[in-house]
Design a protein around this motif. Sequence first.
Motif, mmCIF file in Angstrom:
data_model
loop_
_atom_site.group_PDB
_atom_site.id
_atom_site.type_symbol
_atom_site.label_atom_id
_atom_site.label_comp_id
_atom_site.label_asym_id
_atom_site.label_seq_id
_atom_site.Cartn_x
_atom_site.Cartn_y
_atom_site.Cartn_z
ATOM 1 N N TYR A 235 1.009 -1.315 0.120
ATOM 2 C CA TYR A 235 -0.229 -0.042 0.133
ATOM 3 C C TYR A 235 0.765 0.720 0.412
ATOM 4 O O TYR A 235 0.659 2.101 -1.141
ATOM 5 C CB TYR A 235 -0.999 0.116 1.454
ATOM 6 C CG TYR A 235 -2.606 -1.011 1.268
ATOM 7 C CD1 TYR A 235 -3.362 -0.482 0.304
ATOM 8 C CD2 TYR A 235 -1.928 -2.039 1.198
ATOM 9 C CE1 TYR A 235 -4.482 -1.159 0.744
ATOM 10 C CE2 TYR A 235 -2.920 -2.815 1.409
ATOM 11 C CZ TYR A 235 -4.401 -3.074 1.334
ATOM 12 O OH TYR A 235 -5.232 -3.769 1.070
ATOM 13 N N PHE A 236 1.450 1.583 0.684
ATOM 14 C CA PHE A 236 2.607 2.211 0.893
ATOM 15 C C PHE A 236 3.881 2.467 1.106
ATOM 16 O O PHE A 236 4.513 1.320 2.038
ATOM 17 C CB PHE A 236 2.646 3.571 2.704
ATOM 18 C CG PHE A 236 0.530 3.163 3.280
ATOM 19 C CD1 PHE A 236 0.240 4.470 1.397
ATOM 20 C CD2 PHE A 236 0.434 2.608 3.222
ATOM 21 C CE1 PHE A 236 -0.867 4.661 1.593
ATOM 22 C CE2 PHE A 236 -1.203 3.118 3.746
ATOM 23 C CZ PHE A 236 -1.580 3.942 2.701
ATOM 24 N N PRO A 237 5.051 2.849 0.320
ATOM 25 C CA PRO A 237 6.202 2.228 -0.073
ATOM 26 C C PRO A 237 6.755 3.433 1.055
ATOM 27 O O PRO A 237 6.366 3.757 1.771
ATOM 28 C CB PRO A 237 6.849 2.861 -1.353
ATOM 29 C CG PRO A 237 5.302 3.937 -1.365
ATOM 30 C CD PRO A 237 4.107 3.517 -1.428
ATOM 31 N N LEU A 238 8.394 2.842 1.293
ATOM 32 C CA LEU A 238 9.166 3.705 2.307
ATOM 33 C C LEU A 238 9.100 4.923 2.273
ATOM 34 O O LEU A 238 9.647 5.600 3.729
ATOM 35 C CB LEU A 238 10.627 2.699 1.916
ATOM 36 C CG LEU A 238 10.329 1.653 2.837
ATOM 37 C CD1 LEU A 238 12.172 0.676 2.634
ATOM 38 C CD2 LEU A 238 9.927 0.552 3.877
ATOM 39 N N ASP A 239 8.674 5.703 1.672
ATOM 40 C CA ASP A 239 8.593 6.570 1.828
ATOM 41 C C ASP A 239 7.834 8.129 2.693
ATOM 42 O O ASP A 239 8.157 8.845 3.619
ATOM 43 C CB ASP A 239 8.470 7.894 0.035
ATOM 44 C CG ASP A 239 7.045 7.213 -0.417
ATOM 45 O OD1 ASP A 239 6.765 6.688 -0.964
ATOM 46 O OD2 ASP A 239 6.548 8.522 -0.222
ATOM 47 N N HIS A 240 7.585 6.837 2.887
ATOM 48 C CA HIS A 240 5.794 7.040 3.674
ATOM 49 C C HIS A 240 6.329 7.306 5.176
ATOM 50 O O HIS A 240 6.388 8.239 5.823
ATOM 51 C CB HIS A 240 4.541 6.521 3.825
ATOM 52 C CG HIS A 240 3.672 6.807 2.504
ATOM 53 N ND1 HIS A 240 2.539 7.342 2.674
ATOM 54 C CD2 HIS A 240 3.771 6.984 1.383
ATOM 55 C CE1 HIS A 240 2.046 7.620 1.539
ATOM 56 N NE2 HIS A 240 2.813 6.951 0.682
ATOM 57 N N PRO A 241 7.385 5.892 6.196
ATOM 58 C CA PRO A 241 7.717 6.064 7.068
ATOM 59 C C PRO A 241 9.160 7.192 7.121
ATOM 60 O O PRO A 241 9.354 8.199 8.223
ATOM 61 C CB PRO A 241 8.042 4.682 6.692
ATOM 62 C CG PRO A 241 8.408 4.013 5.953
ATOM 63 C CD PRO A 241 6.984 4.424 4.869
ATOM 64 N N ARG A 242 9.663 7.140 5.787
ATOM 65 C CA ARG A 242 10.883 8.102 6.326
ATOM 66 C C ARG A 242 10.149 9.471 6.487
ATOM 67 O O ARG A 242 11.082 10.139 6.691
ATOM 68 C CB ARG A 242 11.349 7.815 5.047
ATOM 69 C CG ARG A 242 12.081 6.544 5.032
ATOM 70 C CD ARG A 242 13.435 6.253 3.836
ATOM 71 N NE ARG A 242 14.088 4.924 4.014
ATOM 72 C CZ ARG A 242 14.016 4.245 3.053
ATOM 73 N NH1 ARG A 242 13.414 4.471 1.518
ATOM 74 N NH2 ARG A 242 15.167 3.522 3.049
ATOM 75 N N MET A 243 9.358 9.810 5.852
ATOM 76 C CA MET A 243 8.694 11.221 5.430
ATOM 77 C C MET A 243 8.435 11.842 7.723
ATOM 78 O O MET A 243 8.127 12.909 7.387
ATOM 79 C CB MET A 243 7.651 11.296 4.648
ATOM 80 C CG MET A 243 6.714 13.198 4.812
ATOM 81 S SD MET A 243 5.490 12.856 3.875
ATOM 82 C CE MET A 243 6.258 12.532 1.986
#
Length: 292
Positions: A235-243
């Motif tokens: 669903y959500f790639p790693l740029d989401h948690p990094r952001m």
Amino acid sequence: MSPGPEVDPGRSRVPSITSRGHRASLLTADGVRIEAAYTPRSGAVTAGRTGAADDLALVVAHGFTGSLDRPALRRAAAAFHGRAAVVTFSFRGHGRSGGRSTVGDREVEDLAAAVRWARALGHRRVATLGFSMGGSVVLRHAALHRPAHGGRTAAHTDAVVSVSAPARWYYRGTASMRRLHWAVTRPTGRLVSRVGLHTRIHPEDWDPVPLSPVAAVPLIAPVPLLLVHGDRDPYFPLDHPRMLHAAADPATCDLWLEPGFGHAENAAAPDLLDRIGGWIAERQAGAGSGTG
């Protein structure tokens, strides 16, 4: 299900908690009935510590289309029973709760009602943990229900864990999210969600657009925050948690990027849940009644 008595979440007291726990109907601040369940910490009943003020409670928030009776959420909640009492609930529009889902907006009121109930049961320390949509809700809840002027509110949280959460709204960069947007925004999609997924979705667009997760994160400190995300999340790639991590206070926020982990409660392995439970216990150890 035996729903149990209706409960005023700000004043409720449960006179008899058994080792099997308790069910209740909670009324949110905006008037929606929410089904909830409480399970004491393992061993607390027989040791005479049920509802003790120094016990930790963990409120667990499911993902979109989940409910407190879904096997994945029950398995995840059971992993924490040895460390804390556990409150689970069904978001509005899900399970046997009333209302219709607003996909992360008004659900903050559902979580607040569950936190108030945990405190009404005698728990001075309450942590929140959310998966996917629930992960965005615990972030926004922690930002919107902050202690005022050094005081405490019945709905505030003492620690936050957000698993597989989005950082921003309206993301359509994966096939999974494009399917979800179809289910939420199209009449046919909402019909499929209601009939096939037992999830009732509000037909109106957000107005106003709610505070986004990434805008909420800077407001959470000094409450401890853990962000957990898998490198195989569809669903959500790693740029989401990094952001999210970049927006948080580095002194109070931890980020775990988990190899091989997929998405939310359905993919959370026992060892990951155990480590999350350990993180919560460590952050709350010695916190005492002064934190709640």
